[in-house]
Design a protein around this motif. Structure first.
Motif, PDB file in Angstrom:
ATOM      1  N   THR A  16     -11.089  32.295 -53.188  1.00  0.00           N
ATOM      2  CA  THR A  16     -10.095  31.174 -52.682  1.00  0.00           C
ATOM      3  C   THR A  16      -8.680  31.665 -52.961  1.00  0.00           C
ATOM      4  OG1 THR A  16     -11.943  29.544 -53.533  1.00  0.00           O
ATOM      5  CG2 THR A  16      -9.546  28.744 -53.518  1.00  0.00           C
ATOM      6  N   ILE A 105      -6.133  35.783 -50.153  1.00  0.00           N
ATOM      7  CA  ILE A 105      -6.562  34.941 -48.877  1.00  0.00           C
ATOM      8  C   ILE A 105      -5.108  34.319 -48.279  1.00  0.00           C
ATOM      9  CG2 ILE A 105      -7.691  32.925 -48.230  1.00  0.00           C
ATOM     10  CD1 ILE A 105      -9.544  35.080 -49.238  1.00  0.00           C
ATOM     11  N   ASP A 106      -5.349  34.614 -46.704  1.00  0.00           N
ATOM     12  CA  ASP A 106      -4.234  34.000 -45.909  1.00  0.00           C
ATOM     13  C   ASP A 106      -3.702  32.704 -46.263  1.00  0.00           C
ATOM     14  OD1 ASP A 106      -4.482  36.383 -44.665  1.00  0.00           O
ATOM     15  OD2 ASP A 106      -5.448  35.409 -42.937  1.00  0.00           O
ATOM     16  N   GLY A 107      -2.257  32.776 -46.561  1.00  0.00           N
ATOM     17  CA  GLY A 107      -1.702  31.391 -46.585  1.00  0.00           C
ATOM     18  C   GLY A 107      -1.663  30.732 -48.280  1.00  0.00           C
ATOM     19  N   ASN A 178     -14.196  27.507 -52.913  1.00  0.00           N
ATOM     20  CA  ASN A 178     -14.986  28.021 -51.740  1.00  0.00           C
ATOM     21  C   ASN A 178     -16.288  27.604 -51.676  1.00  0.00           C
ATOM     22  OD1 ASN A 178     -14.936  30.329 -53.372  1.00  0.00           O
ATOM     23  ND2 ASN A 178     -16.601  31.069 -52.100  1.00  0.00           N
ATOM     24  N   ILE A 197     -12.713  24.897 -49.027  1.00  0.00           N
ATOM     25  CA  ILE A 197     -12.182  25.797 -48.311  1.00  0.00           C
ATOM     26  C   ILE A 197     -13.123  26.921 -47.941  1.00  0.00           C
ATOM     27  CG2 ILE A 197     -10.386  27.289 -47.399  1.00  0.00           C
ATOM     28  CD1 ILE A 197      -8.255  25.789 -49.443  1.00  0.00           C
ATOM     29  N   GLU A 221     -10.062  24.209 -43.104  1.00  0.00           N
ATOM     30  CA  GLU A 221     -10.343  25.561 -42.613  1.00  0.00           C
ATOM     31  C   GLU A 221      -9.721  26.588 -43.419  1.00  0.00           C
ATOM     32  OE1 GLU A 221      -9.587  25.903 -38.535  1.00  0.00           O
ATOM     33  OE2 GLU A 221     -11.114  24.436 -37.945  1.00  0.00           O
ATOM     34  N   LYS A 222      -8.268  26.252 -43.891  1.00  0.00           N
ATOM     35  CA  LYS A 222      -7.537  27.416 -44.559  1.00  0.00           C
ATOM     36  C   LYS A 222      -6.615  26.498 -45.625  1.00  0.00           C
ATOM     37  CE  LYS A 222      -4.257  26.929 -40.863  1.00  0.00           C
ATOM     38  NZ  LYS A 222      -4.700  25.820 -40.054  1.00  0.00           N
ATOM     39  N   THR A 224      -3.413  26.699 -46.210  1.00  0.00           N
ATOM     40  CA  THR A 224      -2.185  26.012 -45.881  1.00  0.00           C
ATOM     41  C   THR A 224      -2.533  24.494 -45.227  1.00  0.00           C
ATOM     42  OG1 THR A 224      -2.323  26.885 -43.789  1.00  0.00           O
ATOM     43  CG2 THR A 224      -0.822  27.708 -45.216  1.00  0.00           C
ATOM     44  N   ASP A 225      -3.617  24.393 -44.803  1.00  0.00           N
ATOM     45  CA  ASP A 225      -4.210  22.568 -44.264  1.00  0.00           C
ATOM     46  C   ASP A 225      -3.947  21.699 -45.569  1.00  0.00           C
ATOM     47  OD1 ASP A 225      -4.695  23.700 -41.998  1.00  0.00           O
ATOM     48  OD2 ASP A 225      -7.013  23.694 -42.316  1.00  0.00           O
TER      49      ASP A 225
END
Length: 230
Positions: A16, A105-107, A178, A197, A221-222, A224-225
């Motif tokens: 996560t 993790i991205d973002g 996650n 996520i 999905e990610k 930043t959402d």
């Protein structure tokens, strides 16, 4: 869904905040390759999983318990004929995993940076204390968190204790993670919010087959959402 009441947001750590599960999958593949002369890969992998499940109540979660299970499974797969050199390779693999760099993790960092200005953020994870603390420090994310909670397992009882410790009501608490089994279901069961996520790889023990129908649950999905709704 009304999110106006939320005061504290807890984030799971492994998969996560940072990448974790792929390292275990790679180690499992290497284990099966090393023991290929004794047992087919699929059977060796299943035996390893069975050993992990058997040891879970004794050792808990994390790389060190996993390494012990690798050694025990190697002895079982080989019926006691495994050599010391192979055992040394398994121990070295465990140490290598403990020394892996932390890949965020991205973002996730910009998400934490934004949310920390409005909410109390908590890192709530299970596993080995030293390993999780090490990864948190390496990650550089520690300054965003108001509180760090590392437990042996994630249960309704543990989440209830965390909510009380934070001095908030369940409806003022949100968990982000996650794992449906560990991060979502027990949180919803105590009346709190839970946001999922997904990560592309899930350990078999964390797979949840049920359907979640709860107005305090959402899936994204990610990372930043989250900023679009919080």
């Amino acid at each position: 869904m009304s999110l106006q009441s939320i005061k504290a947001i807890a984030f799971d750590a492994d998969d996560t905040l940072w990448v974790n599960e792929p390292f275990f999958r790679t180690a499992e593949e290497e284990f099966c390759e090393l023991l290929a002369e004794f047992m087919p890969r699929d059977k060796a992998n299943q035996l390893l999983f069975d050993v992990e499940m058997r040891n879970l109540p004794l050792y808990g979660y994390g790389i060190k318990p996993f390494t012990l299970s690798l050694i025990e499974a190697a002895i079982e797969v080989s019926k006691g004929n495994v050599n010391i050199a192979l055992i040394e390779k398994l121990i070295a693999k465990g140490k290598e995993m403990l020394d892996y760099p932390v890949d965020l993790i991205d973002g996730i960092e910009p998400t934490l940076a934004t949310l920390s200005k409005k909410y109390r953020l908590v890192m709530a994870t299970k596993g080995d204390l030293l390993d999780q603390e090490r990864k948190l420090i390496k990650s550089g994310l520690e300054p965003y968190f108001h509180h760090i909670e590392i437990v042996s397992d994630k249960t309704e009882k543990q989440y209830t204790k965390l909510v009380k410790h934070l001095d908030v009501q369940p409806e003022e608490f949100l968990m982000v993670g996650n794992s449906l089994k560990s991060d979502i279901v027990p949180v919803l069961n105590i009346g709190a919010y839970a946001f999922h996520i997904p990560f592309h790889t899930t350990w078999a023990h964390e797979v949840y087959e049920g359907k979640i129908e709860n107005d305090k649950f959402r899936s994204f999905e990610k990372a930043t959402d989250l900023l679009e709704v919080l």
